[in-house]
Design a protein around this motif. Structure first.
Motif, PDB file in Angstrom:
ATOM      1  N   THR A 109       1.498   8.505  -3.961  1.00 37.31           N
ATOM      2  CA  THR A 109       1.246   7.045  -3.583  1.00 37.31           C
ATOM      3  C   THR A 109       2.549   6.417  -3.335  1.00 37.31           C
ATOM      4  O   THR A 109       3.242   6.148  -4.408  1.00 37.31           O
ATOM      5  CB  THR A 109       0.215   6.314  -4.297  1.00 37.31           C
ATOM      6  N   GLY A 110       3.030   5.998  -2.146  1.00 41.24           N
ATOM      7  CA  GLY A 110       3.946   5.156  -2.065  1.00 41.24           C
ATOM      8  C   GLY A 110       3.696   3.609  -2.023  1.00 41.24           C
ATOM      9  O   GLY A 110       2.364   3.419  -1.335  1.00 41.24           O
ATOM     10  N   VAL A 111       4.247   2.731  -2.421  1.00 36.40           N
ATOM     11  CA  VAL A 111       3.563   1.384  -2.640  1.00 36.40           C
ATOM     12  C   VAL A 111       4.798   0.491  -2.036  1.00 36.40           C
ATOM     13  O   VAL A 111       5.797   0.239  -2.684  1.00 36.40           O
ATOM     14  CB  VAL A 111       3.044   0.973  -3.918  1.00 36.40           C
ATOM     15  N   TRP A 112       4.343  -0.635  -1.095  1.00 33.99           N
ATOM     16  CA  TRP A 112       5.439  -1.373  -0.670  1.00 33.99           C
ATOM     17  C   TRP A 112       4.780  -2.910  -1.096  1.00 33.99           C
ATOM     18  O   TRP A 112       3.584  -3.021  -0.668  1.00 33.99           O
ATOM     19  CB  TRP A 112       5.597  -1.287   0.652  1.00 33.99           C
ATOM     20  N   ARG A 113       5.618  -3.443  -1.768  1.00 32.96           N
ATOM     21  CA  ARG A 113       5.086  -5.081  -1.765  1.00 32.96           C
ATOM     22  C   ARG A 113       5.341  -5.948  -0.697  1.00 32.96           C
ATOM     23  O   ARG A 113       6.464  -5.617   0.192  1.00 32.96           O
ATOM     24  CB  ARG A 113       5.857  -5.802  -2.970  1.00 32.96           C
ATOM     25  N   GLN A 114       4.316  -6.831  -0.237  1.00 38.95           N
ATOM     26  CA  GLN A 114       4.488  -7.425   0.869  1.00 38.95           C
ATOM     27  C   GLN A 114       3.541  -8.720   0.857  1.00 38.95           C
ATOM     28  O   GLN A 114       2.866  -8.830  -0.123  1.00 38.95           O
ATOM     29  CB  GLN A 114       4.108  -6.685   2.204  1.00 38.95           C
ATOM     30  N   ASP A 115       3.788  -9.548   1.648  1.00 37.22           N
ATOM     31  CA  ASP A 115       3.182 -10.865   1.703  1.00 37.22           C
ATOM     32  C   ASP A 115       1.605 -10.360   1.551  1.00 37.22           C
ATOM     33  O   ASP A 115       1.168  -9.965   2.654  1.00 37.22           O
ATOM     34  CB  ASP A 115       3.465 -12.114   2.851  1.00 37.22           C
ATOM     35  N   GLY A 116       1.037 -11.197   0.773  1.00 38.99           N
ATOM     36  CA  GLY A 116      -0.804 -10.912   0.674  1.00 38.99           C
ATOM     37  C   GLY A 116      -1.074  -9.772  -0.033  1.00 38.99           C
ATOM     38  O   GLY A 116      -2.552  -9.557  -0.122  1.00 38.99           O
ATOM     39  N   GLY A 117      -0.212  -8.755  -0.460  1.00 39.86           N
ATOM     40  CA  GLY A 117      -0.772  -7.600  -1.208  1.00 39.86           C
ATOM     41  C   GLY A 117       0.377  -6.497  -1.021  1.00 39.86           C
ATOM     42  O   GLY A 117       1.568  -6.649  -0.979  1.00 39.86           O
ATOM     43  N   LEU A 118      -0.327  -5.324  -0.774  1.00 36.96           N
ATOM     44  CA  LEU A 118       0.398  -4.184  -0.854  1.00 36.96           C
ATOM     45  C   LEU A 118       0.088  -3.225   0.337  1.00 36.96           C
ATOM     46  O   LEU A 118      -1.008  -3.162   0.611  1.00 36.96           O
ATOM     47  CB  LEU A 118       0.044  -3.405  -2.234  1.00 36.96           C
ATOM     48  N   ALA A 119       1.051  -2.496   0.878  1.00 34.67           N
ATOM     49  CA  ALA A 119       1.021  -1.472   1.964  1.00 34.67           C
ATOM     50  C   ALA A 119       1.214  -0.179   1.038  1.00 34.67           C
ATOM     51  O   ALA A 119       1.940  -0.114   0.270  1.00 34.67           O
ATOM     52  CB  ALA A 119       2.291  -1.505   2.961  1.00 34.67           C
ATOM     53  N   LEU A 120       0.369   0.887   1.681  1.00 36.54           N
ATOM     54  CA  LEU A 120       0.216   2.000   0.943  1.00 36.54           C
ATOM     55  C   LEU A 120       0.247   3.104   1.627  1.00 36.54           C
ATOM     56  O   LEU A 120      -0.302   3.266   2.820  1.00 36.54           O
ATOM     57  CB  LEU A 120      -1.132   2.171  -0.098  1.00 36.54           C
ATOM     58  N   PRO A 148       9.945   2.768  -0.246  1.00 34.11           N
ATOM     59  CA  PRO A 148       8.672   2.226  -1.305  1.00 34.11           C
ATOM     60  C   PRO A 148       9.054   1.494  -2.572  1.00 34.11           C
ATOM     61  O   PRO A 148      10.423   1.965  -3.207  1.00 34.11           O
ATOM     62  CB  PRO A 148       7.636   3.398  -1.578  1.00 34.11           C
ATOM     63  N   ASP A 149       8.643   0.556  -3.016  1.00 32.26           N
ATOM     64  CA  ASP A 149       8.932  -0.092  -4.197  1.00 32.26           C
ATOM     65  C   ASP A 149       8.729   0.744  -5.488  1.00 32.26           C
ATOM     66  O   ASP A 149       9.309   0.592  -6.593  1.00 32.26           O
ATOM     67  CB  ASP A 149       8.382  -1.271  -4.231  1.00 32.26           C
ATOM     68  N   TYR A 150       7.501   1.604  -5.231  1.00 33.09           N
ATOM     69  CA  TYR A 150       6.859   2.449  -6.303  1.00 33.09           C
ATOM     70  C   TYR A 150       6.445   3.966  -5.666  1.00 33.09           C
ATOM     71  O   TYR A 150       6.304   3.924  -4.350  1.00 33.09           O
ATOM     72  CB  TYR A 150       5.672   1.819  -6.984  1.00 33.09           C
ATOM     73  N   VAL A 151       6.964   4.905  -6.436  1.00 38.50           N
ATOM     74  CA  VAL A 151       6.229   6.011  -6.003  1.00 38.50           C
ATOM     75  C   VAL A 151       5.288   6.618  -7.231  1.00 38.50           C
ATOM     76  O   VAL A 151       6.127   7.078  -8.072  1.00 38.50           O
ATOM     77  CB  VAL A 151       7.206   7.294  -5.601  1.00 38.50           C
ATOM     78  N   LEU A 152       4.311   6.734  -7.144  1.00 38.07           N
ATOM     79  CA  LEU A 152       3.397   6.977  -8.214  1.00 38.07           C
ATOM     80  C   LEU A 152       2.678   8.457  -8.089  1.00 38.07           C
ATOM     81  O   LEU A 152       1.930   8.644  -6.934  1.00 38.07           O
ATOM     82  CB  LEU A 152       2.296   5.953  -8.433  1.00 38.07           C
ATOM     83  N   ASP A 153       2.606   9.297  -8.718  1.00 35.59           N
ATOM     84  CA  ASP A 153       1.980  10.707  -8.871  1.00 35.59           C
ATOM     85  C   ASP A 153       0.663  10.723  -9.600  1.00 35.59           C
ATOM     86  O   ASP A 153       0.799  10.109 -10.864  1.00 35.59           O
ATOM     87  CB  ASP A 153       2.919  11.679  -9.183  1.00 35.59           C
ATOM     88  N   ALA A 154      -0.424  11.020  -9.144  1.00 38.28           N
ATOM     89  CA  ALA A 154      -1.802  11.184  -9.849  1.00 38.28           C
ATOM     90  C   ALA A 154      -2.078  12.761  -9.737  1.00 38.28           C
ATOM     91  O   ALA A 154      -2.428  12.976  -8.552  1.00 38.28           O
ATOM     92  CB  ALA A 154      -2.553  10.341  -9.253  1.00 38.28           C
ATOM     93  N   PRO A 155      -1.670  13.448 -10.658  1.00 35.13           N
ATOM     94  CA  PRO A 155      -2.368  15.043 -10.712  1.00 35.13           C
ATOM     95  C   PRO A 155      -3.811  14.920 -10.627  1.00 35.13           C
ATOM     96  O   PRO A 155      -4.245  14.141 -11.356  1.00 35.13           O
ATOM     97  CB  PRO A 155      -1.581  15.613 -11.855  1.00 35.13           C
ATOM     98  N   THR A 156      -4.251  15.975  -9.954  1.00 39.16           N
ATOM     99  CA  THR A 156      -5.792  16.160  -9.986  1.00 39.16           C
ATOM    100  C   THR A 156      -5.854  17.338 -10.796  1.00 39.16           C
ATOM    101  O   THR A 156      -4.948  18.323 -11.155  1.00 39.16           O
ATOM    102  CB  THR A 156      -6.624  16.272  -8.572  1.00 39.16           C
ATOM    103  N   THR A 157      -7.108  17.632 -11.487  1.00 40.66           N
ATOM    104  CA  THR A 157      -7.631  18.825 -12.153  1.00 40.66           C
ATOM    105  C   THR A 157      -8.346  19.789 -11.300  1.00 40.66           C
ATOM    106  O   THR A 157      -9.272  19.466 -10.290  1.00 40.66           O
ATOM    107  CB  THR A 157      -8.143  18.614 -13.233  1.00 40.66           C
TER     108      THR A 157
END
Length: 291
Positions: free
Chosen positions: A258-269, A172-181
Motif C-alpha cells: 500500500t502506498g499512502v499519500w497524506r492530503q487535506d481531509g485524509g489519505l490517498a491510497l 508516497p509518504d508511506y509504503v507499507l507491506d502486508a504479507p498474506t498467508t
C-alpha cells in the motif's frame, strides 16, 4: 431474466434486519486479517485478546455474519426490481463511514436500499446503501456497495458519473507491506462469506483463476489494519472512512503493498501486488481520518 426495472429498484421500500455480534466474532475477524501472526514477538493483544479489545471499523462489513450467526447468516443483498444472474455480478467497490467507535459486542438495526442503478452499456452498476443504528437509535455506520453486473446494461438508465480519483504525482509518504498467508482465505470465509471461489480449486478454475483467490473484503480489511498500524499509531478510532475500487485479485500467500499519500481531509491510497509486477489490487482509494 427480466430486464432491470429502474423505477421499481429506486422506489422500493427499504429492507431492515437485526444483526448481533460477540467478542468472538471480532477476534475471528482480526485473526483472519493477520492479527497476531507474529505472536512470539507481538501478539497484538488489542486485536487478539478480549480484554480491552479494540475493533477495526471494517468489522462493520461482516457484523452479524460470523460464527454467532450460525447458519442463518445473510446469503446476499436483496435487490428489488433487479432480476439478474448472480453468477454475473462482481463486487466492484466499497465505501464505509463509521459514525462512532464500534463496540466489541452488540446489536444493530441495518436498513438497506438501492440508491442508484447506472447503465454502462455492457454492464449495470448497482449501488446498495446500508445504514446501521445501535440499540440507542444513534447511527453506527453507513456503507455503500457497488455491484458490477456483466451483460445487464442497455436498460435505458443514466450512465452515472465517471469518478476519477488519482494519487498525487509524487512519491508516497508511506509504503507499507502486508504479507498474506496461504490459508488466509480459508480463515476469512468463516466470517460469513462461504463463496467456493475462495476455497475450492476446481471451482476457482471454472471462474478463470489458477487457484482460489482472497476475498476482496479481506483485502479491504487488511488495508484498514495496515493504515491503523502503520499510519494512525494503532488507534482504530482515528480511521472513520474508507472507500476503494476493487481493481484486481490477490492469491493467498501474496503481499498487499500500500502506498499512502497524506492530503487535506485524509489519505490517498493505492494497493498493488509486488509478486505480480505491482498489479493493481485496490484503486481510487481514499481514507478519512481523525487527527
Amino acid at each position: 431474466m427480466m430486464p432491470i426495472d429502474l423505477d421499481k429498484a429506486l422506489s422500493a421500500d427499504s429492507t431492515t434486519r437485526e444483526v448481533s455480534w460477540t467478542r468472538r466474532d471480532v477476534l475471528l475477524y482480526h485473526l483472519s486479517l493477520g492479527a497476531g501472526r507474529d505472536a512470539a514477538t507481538d501478539p497484538e493483544l488489542g486485536y487478539t485478546y478480549e480484554r480491552d479489545l479494540r475493533v477495526l471499523p471494517t468489522f462493520a462489513m461482516v457484523a452479524g455474519q460470523g460464527p454467532s450467526a450460525g447458519d442463518g447468516a445473510s446469503s446476499g443483498p436483496e435487490l428489488p426490481g433487479i432480476d439478474i444472474d448472480l453468477r454475473k455480478i462482481l463486487h466492484a467497490g466499497q465505501a464505509l463511514q463509521v459514525h462512532r467507535p464500534l463496540p466489541p459486542e452488540g446489536t444493530a438495526t441495518v436498513t438497506s436500499r438501492v440508491t442508484d442503478v447506472r447503465d454502462k452499456g455492457k454492464a449495470a452498476v448497482i449501488v446498495l446503501e446500508q445504514a446501521a443504528t445501535g440499540d440507542d437509535g444513534k447511527p453506527l455506520w453507513t456503507t455503500s456497495m457497488r455491484i458490477w453486473a456483466r451483460g445487464e446494461g442497455g436498460f435505458g438508465g443514466p450512465p452515472g458519473p465517471d469518478t476519477e480519483t488519482s494519487v498525487p504525482d509524487r512519491a508516497p509518504d508511506y509504503v507499507l507491506d502486508a504479507p498474506t498467508t496461504v490459508e488466509q482465505a480459508l480463515l476469512y470465509r468463516v466470517n460469513g462469506d462461504l463463496n467456493p471461489l475462495h476455497a475450492d480449486p476446481e471451482f476457482a478454475r471454472t471462474a478463470g483463476f489458477d487457484r482460489p483467490i482472497l476475498h476482496g473484503l479481506a483485502s479491504y480489511g487488511i488495508l484498514a489494519k495496515t493504515l491503523v498500524d502503520g499510519v494512525l499509531d494503532g488507534d482504530v478510532t482515528r480511521l472513520t472512512g474508507l472507500s476503494v475500487r476493487f481493481a484486481g485479485s490477490v492469491f493467498p500467500g501474496q503481499t498487499i503493498r500500500t502506498g499512502v499519500w497524506r492530503q487535506d481531509g485524509g489519505l490517498a491510497l493505492s494497493a498493488t501486488c509486488p509478486e505480480r509486477d505491482d498489479a493493481p489490487v485496490l484503486s481510487h482509494a481514499t481514507a478519512e481520518v481523525r487527527s
